[in-house]
Design a protein around this motif. Sequence first.
Motif, PDB file in Angstrom:
ATOM      1  N   CYS A 191      -3.493   2.492 -17.903  1.00  0.00           N
ATOM      2  CA  CYS A 191      -2.976   2.254 -16.553  1.00  0.00           C
ATOM      3  C   CYS A 191      -3.249   3.479 -15.682  1.00  0.00           C
ATOM      4  N   ILE A 192      -3.700   3.255 -14.478  1.00  0.00           N
ATOM      5  CA  ILE A 192      -3.918   4.356 -13.541  1.00  0.00           C
ATOM      6  C   ILE A 192      -3.228   4.008 -12.220  1.00  0.00           C
ATOM      7  N   PRO A 193      -2.850   5.016 -11.446  1.00  0.00           N
ATOM      8  CA  PRO A 193      -2.158   4.750 -10.171  1.00  0.00           C
ATOM      9  C   PRO A 193      -3.124   4.273  -9.107  1.00  0.00           C
ATOM     10  N   ASP A 194      -2.561   3.765  -8.038  1.00  0.00           N
ATOM     11  CA  ASP A 194      -3.365   3.382  -6.885  1.00  0.00           C
ATOM     12  C   ASP A 194      -3.836   4.631  -6.162  1.00  0.00           C
ATOM     13  N   LEU A 195      -4.846   4.469  -5.347  1.00  0.00           N
ATOM     14  CA  LEU A 195      -5.294   5.563  -4.501  1.00  0.00           C
ATOM     15  C   LEU A 195      -4.282   5.778  -3.376  1.00  0.00           C
ATOM     16  N   PRO A 196      -4.218   6.988  -2.825  1.00  0.00           N
ATOM     17  CA  PRO A 196      -3.244   7.242  -1.741  1.00  0.00           C
ATOM     18  C   PRO A 196      -3.488   6.326  -0.551  1.00  0.00           C
ATOM     19  N   SER A 197      -2.413   5.834   0.013  1.00  0.00           N
ATOM     20  CA  SER A 197      -2.534   4.974   1.187  1.00  0.00           C
ATOM     21  C   SER A 197      -2.780   5.820   2.429  1.00  0.00           C
ATOM     22  N   PRO A 198      -3.629   5.362   3.338  1.00  0.00           N
ATOM     23  CA  PRO A 198      -3.854   6.117   4.574  1.00  0.00           C
ATOM     24  C   PRO A 198      -2.689   6.030   5.546  1.00  0.00           C
ATOM     25  N   VAL A 199      -1.753   5.123   5.280  1.00  0.00           N
ATOM     26  CA  VAL A 199      -0.552   5.005   6.112  1.00  0.00           C
ATOM     27  C   VAL A 199       0.653   4.895   5.197  1.00  0.00           C
ATOM     28  N   LYS A 200       1.839   4.978   5.781  1.00  0.00           N
ATOM     29  CA  LYS A 200       3.048   4.806   4.998  1.00  0.00           C
ATOM     30  C   LYS A 200       3.125   3.381   4.499  1.00  0.00           C
ATOM     31  N   GLN A 201       3.839   3.182   3.386  1.00  0.00           N
ATOM     32  CA  GLN A 201       3.951   1.857   2.800  1.00  0.00           C
ATOM     33  C   GLN A 201       4.523   0.871   3.792  1.00  0.00           C
ATOM     34  N   GLU A 202       3.896  -0.324   3.824  1.00  0.00           N
ATOM     35  CA  GLU A 202       4.341  -1.340   4.766  1.00  0.00           C
ATOM     36  C   GLU A 202       5.744  -1.808   4.426  1.00  0.00           C
ATOM     37  N   SER A 203       6.641  -1.712   5.410  1.00  0.00           N
ATOM     38  CA  SER A 203       8.034  -2.077   5.161  1.00  0.00           C
ATOM     39  C   SER A 203       8.192  -3.552   4.857  1.00  0.00           C
ATOM     40  N   SER A 204       7.267  -4.397   5.369  1.00  0.00           N
ATOM     41  CA  SER A 204       7.384  -5.834   5.144  1.00  0.00           C
ATOM     42  C   SER A 204       7.130  -6.210   3.700  1.00  0.00           C
ATOM     43  N   GLU A 205       6.566  -5.279   2.891  1.00  0.00           N
ATOM     44  CA  GLU A 205       6.341  -5.579   1.487  1.00  0.00           C
ATOM     45  C   GLU A 205       7.618  -5.421   0.686  1.00  0.00           C
ATOM     46  N   ASN A 206       8.661  -4.894   1.302  1.00  0.00           N
ATOM     47  CA  ASN A 206       9.933  -4.723   0.611  1.00  0.00           C
ATOM     48  C   ASN A 206      11.044  -5.384   1.412  1.00  0.00           C
ATOM     49  N   PRO A 207      11.079  -6.707   1.440  1.00  0.00           N
ATOM     50  CA  PRO A 207      12.087  -7.393   2.241  1.00  0.00           C
ATOM     51  C   PRO A 207      13.475  -7.176   1.694  1.00  0.00           C
ATOM     52  N   PRO A 208      14.475  -7.169   2.557  1.00  0.00           N
ATOM     53  CA  PRO A 208      15.839  -6.996   2.071  1.00  0.00           C
ATOM     54  C   PRO A 208      16.229  -8.135   1.141  1.00  0.00           C
ATOM     55  N   ALA A 209      16.958  -7.793   0.089  1.00  0.00           N
ATOM     56  CA  ALA A 209      17.380  -8.813  -0.866  1.00  0.00           C
ATOM     57  C   ALA A 209      18.413  -9.711  -0.219  1.00  0.00           C
ATOM     58  N   THR A 210      18.349 -10.993  -0.556  1.00  0.00           N
ATOM     59  CA  THR A 210      19.321 -11.934  -0.030  1.00  0.00           C
ATOM     60  C   THR A 210      20.420 -12.153  -1.052  1.00  0.00           C
ATOM     61  N   THR A 211      21.623 -12.311  -0.579  1.00  0.00           N
ATOM     62  CA  THR A 211      22.756 -12.573  -1.455  1.00  0.00           C
ATOM     63  C   THR A 211      23.189 -14.013  -1.249  1.00  0.00           C
ATOM     64  N   GLN A 212      23.076 -14.819  -2.307  1.00  0.00           N
ATOM     65  CA  GLN A 212      23.295 -16.249  -2.159  1.00  0.00           C
ATOM     66  C   GLN A 212      24.654 -16.576  -1.572  1.00  0.00           C
ATOM     67  N   SER A 213      25.689 -15.894  -2.028  1.00  0.00           N
ATOM     68  CA  SER A 213      27.046 -16.264  -1.637  1.00  0.00           C
ATOM     69  C   SER A 213      27.323 -15.985  -0.166  1.00  0.00           C
TER      70      SER A 213
END
Length: 399
Positions: A250-272
């Motif tokens: 396993c090898i890491p990804d190459l450095p991103s030229p920008v900060k990580q896209e926030s949309s790739e980490n959506p807030p978790a939903t709570t069913q209740s």
Amino acid sequence: MTVKVLNPNVSFSLFTASKQVQFIQTLKRIRFSGHLILTSPDNQKWLFFLCQGHLMYATGGTHPVRRWLRNVAAHSPHLKADRLAIQRDLAGFNQADCKTSWQYYLLSLWAKQQKITDEQVTHLIQSVITEVLFDIAHAKQTTYQIKQDNTLSTELPVIDVEEAIAEANQLWQAWHHDLVADYSPNLAPVIRQPKALEARTSEAVYHLLSKLLDGKHTLRDVAVQMKRDVLQVTRSLLPYIRWGLVELICIPDLPSPVKQESSENPPATTQSTQPLIACVDDSPLVCNTMEKLLNASGYRSLVIDDGLRAIALLIARKPDLIFLDLVMPNTNGYEICAKLRKLQAFQNTPIVILTGKDGIVDRVRAKLVGASDFLNKPIDAGIVLNVISKHLKQTVVNH
């Protein structure tokens, strides 16, 4: 009668479960625009951008930057896509204002500058999406979530969802039924026993392997460098892997030229805590479509296909918003709506009438019995989600 309450995060196996194909078809049928986020058990996330049910782009997973650079090299080798050149082209990029990703932004920029043709863009996007779908299949189990965004626009050619899945499925089946099924193309080959490898190969082959198998490039990277199919490359290395001369790491990804896209980490939903949305309709297609849309949007879902039992079930569950079919066997939406409005618990509940008609008489009558809104079929994802958002906000304000 069908009555279901669904968890907003539903698990499926990408290419083996028929409901996944049905879900993709649902997004296409309702012309969904926005983000589809898939998450694996080890919390890997993949992000798809859709416009009117068609795929614009996909990113995320183990190596989004590697994947991008590899496919640029494969499909547009004339472009200088090193880190400095990319950062220079991204000088005007603002992630907060971007609806997609920096990769899609670059493709759009290069297309405007005529550095890349529509044909090259199509092949590049298709290849990226195929890789993403393949990796999701390798993950086996995923959960999905959608985030509607009707402002997404297609500046570049779009990809048909079903065709993309068919192509990725074909590649996955070929990989899965070959001897290399246990290995991921995202692993990097590295020589562990150089002298033994040299003894088992010709001078030319050993020289080539020494150059390519440096532990810094994945099997997919090596395949692009060799201009060969990744399955063929992996199959050719299999004997050396089994002899212990070459190891896949396993090898890491190459450095991103920008900060990580926030949309790739959506807030978790709570069913209740999520609003419960009800849909009363005798059509299985409408119930199924609404069920999938509400579920993937993070709402709890109550679908009822028997109008005569609707009132009792609605009283028992007390949904936050109700979609109500106008025409059903033995009853109709007007009658149900009027009866609900007479009950204290439903005097302020948003009730939206669904109908295949669009007559002014029906609209006036719906208002007279207390309906909050009136929507035409077929269901459009953007309109449905906007109506939900509008009425739930009004309910909060009124309380």
